[in-house]
Design an enzyme around this catalytic site. Structure first.
Site, PDB file in Angstrom:
ATOM      1  N   ASP A 189      57.483  27.013  73.467  1.00 55.27           N
ATOM      2  CA  ASP A 189      56.963  25.688  73.100  1.00 55.27           C
ATOM      3  C   ASP A 189      57.627  25.132  71.834  1.00 55.27           C
ATOM      4  O   ASP A 189      57.540  23.939  71.552  1.00 55.27           O
ATOM      5  CB  ASP A 189      55.446  25.778  72.835  1.00 55.27           C
ATOM      6  CG  ASP A 189      54.624  25.316  74.030  1.00 55.27           C
ATOM      7  OD1 ASP A 189      55.171  24.569  74.857  1.00 55.27           O
ATOM      8  OD2 ASP A 189      53.451  25.702  74.114  1.00 55.27           O
ATOM      9  N   LYS A 226      53.359  24.314  85.514  1.00 56.30           N
ATOM     10  CA  LYS A 226      54.342  25.196  84.884  1.00 56.30           C
ATOM     11  C   LYS A 226      54.723  26.331  85.830  1.00 56.30           C
ATOM     12  O   LYS A 226      55.896  26.671  85.971  1.00 56.30           O
ATOM     13  CB  LYS A 226      53.786  25.738  83.557  1.00 56.30           C
ATOM     14  CG  LYS A 226      53.808  24.679  82.458  1.00 56.30           C
ATOM     15  CD  LYS A 226      52.953  25.018  81.259  1.00 56.30           C
ATOM     16  CE  LYS A 226      52.883  23.774  80.342  1.00 56.30           C
ATOM     17  NZ  LYS A 226      51.968  23.909  79.228  1.00 56.30           N
ATOM     18  N   GLN A 249      48.343  28.022  76.329  1.00 52.95           N
ATOM     19  CA  GLN A 249      47.982  26.642  76.650  1.00 52.95           C
ATOM     20  C   GLN A 249      46.969  26.108  75.631  1.00 52.95           C
ATOM     21  O   GLN A 249      45.936  26.724  75.396  1.00 52.95           O
ATOM     22  CB  GLN A 249      47.404  26.589  78.075  1.00 52.95           C
ATOM     23  CG  GLN A 249      47.131  25.196  78.572  1.00 52.95           C
ATOM     24  CD  GLN A 249      48.406  24.369  78.745  1.00 52.95           C
ATOM     25  OE1 GLN A 249      49.409  24.840  79.295  1.00 52.95           O
ATOM     26  NE2 GLN A 249      48.384  23.139  78.262  1.00 52.95           N
TER      27      GLN A 249
END
Ligand code: NAD
Length: 283
Positions: free
Chosen positions: A118, A51, A95
């Site tokens: 997300d 990322k 995460q």
């Protein structure tokens, strides 16, 4: 046709990079994504590094906050609240998975929905199901873009999705439905899976089971999207949920693993971060 997810992701990242450049000049600062990693899960370490690399490629500022696995839940929630309030932070990503003592749902709900790159916040999930403005989850969004890039319009087609997880199966089924496919959603309790998959014109497999879909389970001309990321039990190499060697000869289009859905997920994360930035800055 093998759908080249790597190339399609590269193209998407190039267009995001151009938009980042143009909007950063106009707004006077670059977008910023903060990624929080709690603990030292090796797979999560790889995802976080990928990322950060993608952010560099497209000109998004990236800060990775590493917290000890024993970090109390309240400390993480308090960090999220301060990032929510920081006007220079546009996207926040925690995460997953989190250590067991931390309530994942609470953490996701604490992230400002407008910084939820997300697309996991309950209000963003509700937006997808109610067709109101929302941040779309990256993997399902990437799957829809792969279909579009392969020239496959879901309208009127029979789509079968294997897997009903909240992050892949369910949202991609909804997106296919919104694109006017007729959708069947399969799971571990589905009786005679092969009789359902043989009906598919579009087959999306997100089960997390190495090579479970074999050539005898699909019909000629099917488009196959393989979301799975598994370790081959024999070679320990990365492999999908689809047995590529037996399915590909029958498919009109198919994604490989690696090089299919994976790169698109990260490219869509970059696009979502840009969208969050524009949402704040253009207000
Ligand atoms: P999950 O474990 O949360 O869900 C799996 C789903 O598949 C469940 O609904 C289960 O009922 C169904 N399933 C499992 N085995 C089945 C079988 N034999 N028959 C029918 N249904 C079956 O998994 P997930 O988070 O949705 O992830 C699925 C796979 O996709 C994993 O391999 C994961 O690593 C991968 N993944 C890849 C990306 C990416 O960016 N490429 C992103 C997310 C997940």
């Amino acid at each position: 046709m093998v759908i080249d997810g790597k190339q399609i992701a590269r193209d998407l990242k190039s267009s995001v990079a151009e938009r980042v450049k143009e909007s950063s000049e106009r707004i006077g600062r670059a977008p910023q994504l903060v990624v929080i990693l709690v603990g030292e899960d090796p797979a999560s370490e790889v995802y976080v590094r990928n990322k950060a690399k993608a952010c560099e490629e497209v000109g998004i500022l990236n800060r990775t906050v590493r917290l000890d696995a024993s970090t109390p839940e309240e400390e993480l929630l308090s960090l999220l609240r301060s990032l929510n309030a920081d006007p220079k932070v546009d996207g926040i990503l925690v995460q997953l998975p989190l250590p067991q003592h931390i309530d994942e749902a609470k953490v996701i709900a604490t992230i400002d929905r407008e910084k939820d790159v997300d697309g996991f916040h309950p209000l963003n999930v509700a937006g997808l199901w109610q067709k109101t403005p929302h941040m779309a989850p990256c993997t399902p969004k990437g799957i829809m873009k792969l279909l579009a890039a392969a020239g496959v319009d879901p309208k009127g087609k029979r789509a079968v999705v294997i897997g009903r997880s909240r992050i892949v199966g369910l949202p991609v089924a909804k997106m296919l439905l919104d694109a006017n496919a007729t959708v069947t959603l399969c799971h571990t309790r589905t009786v005679d899976l092969a009789s359902v998959t043989r009906e598919a014109e579009i087959l999306v497999v997100a089960a997390g089971s190495a090579r479970m879909v074999t050539g005898d389970m699909v019909s000629e001309g099917v488009t196959v999207i393989d979301v799975g990321m598994n370790r081959d039990p024999l070679t320990n190499k990365l492999c999908g949920d689809v047995d590529f060697d037996t399915v590909a000869p029958k498919a009109s289009a198919i994604t490989p693993v690696p090089g299919g859905v994976g790169p698109m997920t990260i490219a869509c994360l970059m696009e979502n971060t840009l969208e969050c930035f524009l949402l704040h800055a253009d207000r």
